[in-house]
Design an enzyme around this catalytic site. Structure first.
Site, short mmCIF file in Angstrom:
data_model
loop_
_atom_site.label_atom_id
_atom_site.label_comp_id
_atom_site.label_asym_id
_atom_site.label_seq_id
_atom_site.Cartn_x
_atom_site.Cartn_y
_atom_site.Cartn_z
N ASP A 275 -59.23 -30.07 -32.24
CA ASP A 275 -58.04 -29.80 -31.46
C ASP A 275 -58.43 -28.71 -30.44
O ASP A 275 -59.46 -28.05 -30.58
CB ASP A 275 -56.88 -29.34 -32.36
CG ASP A 275 -55.54 -29.45 -31.63
OD1 ASP A 275 -55.54 -29.71 -30.40
OD2 ASP A 275 -54.49 -29.27 -32.27
C1 BGC Z 1 -52.31 -29.80 -29.65
C2 BGC Z 1 -52.85 -31.21 -29.73
C3 BGC Z 1 -53.05 -31.75 -28.34
C4 BGC Z 1 -53.99 -30.84 -27.60
C5 BGC Z 1 -54.28 -31.30 -26.18
C6 BGC Z 1 -53.15 -28.92 -28.73
O1 BGC Z 1 -52.51 -27.71 -28.48
O2 BGC Z 1 -52.27 -29.24 -30.94
O3 BGC Z 1 -51.96 -32.01 -30.46
O4 BGC Z 1 -53.54 -33.06 -28.39
O5 BGC Z 1 -53.40 -29.55 -27.52
O6 BGC Z 1 -53.20 -31.14 -25.36
#
Ligand code: BGC
Length: 786
Positions: A275
């Site tokens: 993530d």
């Molecule tokens: C989130 C993810 C997301 C990623 C990209 C993160 O802050 O937890 O779910 O896919 O950002 O935007």
């Protein structure tokens, strides 16, 4: 970070057109050649993303990729001279999240805002979820993205988790099957998905550094199970590890999770990415098999290079990860040279979202008010969100949609008259509240830019409900045939919901009480509509209105979908995929959940692990007793049980039978529409293990579900629900095995977890399936037992 040092090799030597058996020409990559040409620094670049403007990375590289699909969350690292393009990764669960407008370009790039994950799961209709996935995937492909960062299927451990709206259920079978259908649909377009957040991302508070202490049994049976089902069934191109630690180890640094369980045990062959800014130690993440670090930070680059040089990281591990990223690149539409149109079929998708949203709405109460009778023409609409309908949650689960059909517009489109006087009063009230919020954020930006940026990204506080005098209400009641009150909630990334968000506030309570009192006095009915992303308190007020419909956050066609249900164009057939407790503290996990704590937002993961209970760590003491597994096993009263949902019609269950062949138990049941409306029914199959109390197992566990086709009055359908013998197993920590206990199992055919229509029995022989003894908790916990 250093820039990549490639010379311009002839692309053609590394990228070849080849014809496969089915005569589809696919470009392939000469991976061996690529590997030979990469320096250590190139390799370290390639396994991390390009960075994020303003936070990390090399501006030149970011600049070269950020306009591929503006607003996408990130890309892989391009190696132009080797013919390896940057592959575009974009959120998210309710539809593609990219910028709707671009500088110097008059065209628009809106995406369809589909219903939130919770609503999709509430349909219990895998075919429908697959169709929604397919429509989302078409937007991914036609807008030039390669991988959709979805679905999100963490377990709804506690009602207050801020991202529950993106998630599917408190039950791993519902979560896993829904995710599997979604992935299948999206990937039918030859674009990828990223199932997330692997695993146990069950709270937003201190999400970068919280340590989930979970027994091996609860991990296997609850928190990993949904991923296991979806990954085995639908083969997502990528898996996204979560931010949190599990039992002392970051998930992205856990070889036990990413290699031993995911790849060795489940046979996963795709790419694993972090993530955004998840985990810390780049070399350790590489070693664990977390192939790609997004969006990448200088520390991770340095750690990988230094790791290889010092021998701490085996270069072969790095190479293995690179190959898995190359496999992803090779499959991507961008590498395959797909000429995207920037013109997905938004009109067709509006119809898909409208219809799917209506199917996931849950009818909670109906005292002969719905569907609206023919003499109901004039509707008095209360509640701010009736006029400002919430399509979905905030953060990366949001979608830049062109419009949202409010309930007001939905009613008008459906041929109803809506009080103009109320409309003007509400519109002014809402505009004033929004202006005040805007000013507040502007003031914030003067002091702290990042805080203001986050505030724009996060759920704002909804305005208090507008109040009316009894005289005003009496006048409105006189002029209308029915009142609808919408109660709204919004939540999102970074923040868990507050206790106050679960409960109705004074202004909402007063509105419901007064409207019900005044309208009922003159013999007019009141419907409460819930435009929410997670469960709220209902026990204290549900007696007041004549009907309650949970519309969830139903995407951009929300108002039309609601009116399709209210008017009877479509009978509701959604059922709850989570329990609605009387008080949120009734969920056993509330003892170990951050209630009203400081969220501790740490965008770049620079903080350290602390020792504040529920913030820096959470002891999952409820163990396997999550949701109905707790409420039903410990006889704790609920407001609405798991699996509950009414219809405009009634169903009769008959002829329930079970047959057993080899390893498979087939349960058949005939469902007949015995009412006056056409409708669909969801049938749930639970099992109850022998001596479950003594064996410390839940009194029942969902193992399968099915939904009838749309049945006309008098019609019936026989459904078959199958369970395999291994699915009867519980996880035995001492044996490190899935163990099926010998004896007689009950197969409960239910309309909800608390409405069992038939009980069948069948025997099972004992057997075990050994797995690896990994991911043990490092602390003693006082686990709940029956
Ligand atoms: C989130 C993810 C997301 C990623 C990209 C993160 O802050 O937890 O779910 O896919 O950002 O935007």
């Amino acid at each position: 970070m250093k820039k990549t040092l490639f010379f311009a090799f002839g692309m053609a030597t590394l990228m070849m057109g080849c014809t496969s058996a089915d005569k589809v020409t696919k470009n392939t990559l000469n991976q061996e050649e690529v590997m030979n040409r990469l320096s250590l620094e190139d390799k370290a670049h390639f396994v991390i993303g390009v960075g994020m403007a303003g936070f990390s990375g090399d501006d030149a590289v970011i600049g070269a990729t950020k306009n591929l699909v503006p607003g996408a969350a990130g890309t892989t690292y391009p190696l132009d001279s080797l013919g390896i393009p940057a592959v575009v990764l974009a959120d998210g669960p309710a539809g593609l999240r990219i910028d709707a407008t671009r500088e110097g370009d008059s065209a628009t790039y809106y995406c369809t805002h589909f219903p939130i994950g919770t609503l999709l799961a509430s349909t219990w209709n895998q075919k429908l979820v697959e169709e929604v996935g397919q429509a989302i995937g078409e937007e991914v492909k036609e807008y030039g993205a390669d991988v959709l960062l979805a679905p999100a299927l963490n377990i709804m451990r506690n009602p207050l988790c801020g991202r529950n709206f993106e998630y599917y259920s408190e039950d791993p079978v519902v979560a896993g099957k829904t995710a599997s259908a979604y992935i299948t649909g999206v990937q039918k377009n030859d674009v990828g998905t990223s199932i997330k957040h692997f695993a146990a991302n069950n709270q937003e508070t201190n999400r970068m550094n919280t340590d989930a202490h979970i027994s091996q049994r609860a991990l296997r049976e609850i928190y990993l199970k949904g991923f296991e089902i979806a990954i085995k069934e639908s083969k997502p191109w990528t898996v996204m590890t979560s931010y949190n630690y599990i039992n002392g180890v970051y998930t992205s640094e856990s070889k036990d999770l990413v290699q031993t369980i995911l790849r060795d045990e489940w046979g996963y062959e795709g790419t694993v990415m972090t993530d955004w800014f998840g985990g810390k130690d780049g070399a350790k993440q590489m070693w664990a098999g977390n192939d790609m670090l997004q969006p990448g930070k200088a520390e991770q680059f340095d750690s990988i290079v230094a790791g290889v040089k010092s021998g701490k990281l085996d270069e072969a591990d790095l190479d293995r990860n690179i190959q898995r990223i190359l496999n992803l690149v090779e499959k991507s539409p961008r590498f395959q040279g797909y000429q995207y149109s920037n013109k997905p079929d938004l009109k067709a998708h509006a119809a898909v979202t409208r219809q799917s949203a209506a199917e996931g709405m849950v009818l909670m109460k109906n005292n002969e008010v719905l569907p609206l009778k023919e003499n109901v023409k004039n509707v008095a609409l209360y509640g701010c969100t009736s006029y400002d309908f919430i399509a979905g949650g905030t953060g990366s689960g949001n979608v830049n949609h062109a419009y949202v059909v409010s309930l007001l517009d939905g009613l008008k489109n459906g041929g109803y008259n809506v009080s103009d006087e109320l409309k003007s009063a509400y519109e002014k009230y809402i505009a004033d509240c929004k202006e005040a919020r805007k000013k507040e954020i502007e003031e914030m930006a003067k002091k702290d830019k990042q805080a203001a940026m986050l505030a724009r990204f996060m759920p704002g506080t909804l305005p208090a409900e507008k109040q009316f005098s009894s005289e005003e209400l009496a006048k409105q009641a006189d002029a209308s045939d029915l009142a609808v009150i919408t109660i709204g909630r919004i939540s999102g990334e970074f923040l868990d919901r507050k206790a106050a968000d679960f409960n109705l506030n004074d202004s909402e309570m007063k509105l419901i009480q007064q409207v019900c009192e005044v309208y009922h006095k003159v013999g007019k009915q009141v419907v409460v509509l819930l435009n929410i992303g997670g469960v709220i308190e209902t026990a204290s007020w549900k007696e007041l209105p004549d009907a309650i419909l949970c519309a969830w956050q139903a995407g951009q066609e929300g108002g039309n979908s609601v009116v399709d249900v209210l008017s009877g164009k479509q009978s509701p057939s959604g059922k709850f995929t989570m329990t609605w407790p009387v008080k949120f503290t009734d969920a056993y996990s509330s003892k170990n959940f951050p209630i009203d704590e400081d969220p501790k937002i740490d965008m770049m993961n620079q903080g350290q692990k602390g020792n504040v209970k529920n913030v820096d760590y959470a002891d999952y003491e409820e163990d396997i007793y999550v949701g109905y597994r707790y409420f039903d096993s410990f006889d704790v009263p609920v407001s609405y049980p798991f699996g509950f949902g009414l219809s405009y019609t009634t169903f009769e269950y008959s002829d329930a039978k079970i047959s057993q062949k080899n390893d498979i138990y087939d349960v058949t049941v005939t469902v007949k529409n015995t009412g006056k409306f056409e409708g669909k029914e969801v049938v749930e199959l639970y099992i109850s293990a022998p001596d479950n109390k003594a064996a410390n197992k839940p009194s029942k566990e969902l193992k399968a579900f099915a939904k009838t086709r749309s049945l006309k009055p008098g019609e019936s359908e026989t459904l078959t629900l199958s369970v395999t013998a291994p699915e009867l197993a519980s996880f035995d920590e001492a044996a490190s095995a899935w163990v099926v206990a010998e004896g007689e199992y009950q197969f409960l055919v239910g309309a909800s977890s608390q409405d069992i229509k038939a009980t069948l029995t069948a025997n099972a022989k004992s057997f075990q399936i050994k797995v690896n003894d990994v991911m043990k908790p490092q602390v003693q916990m006082n686990l709940l037992k029956r």
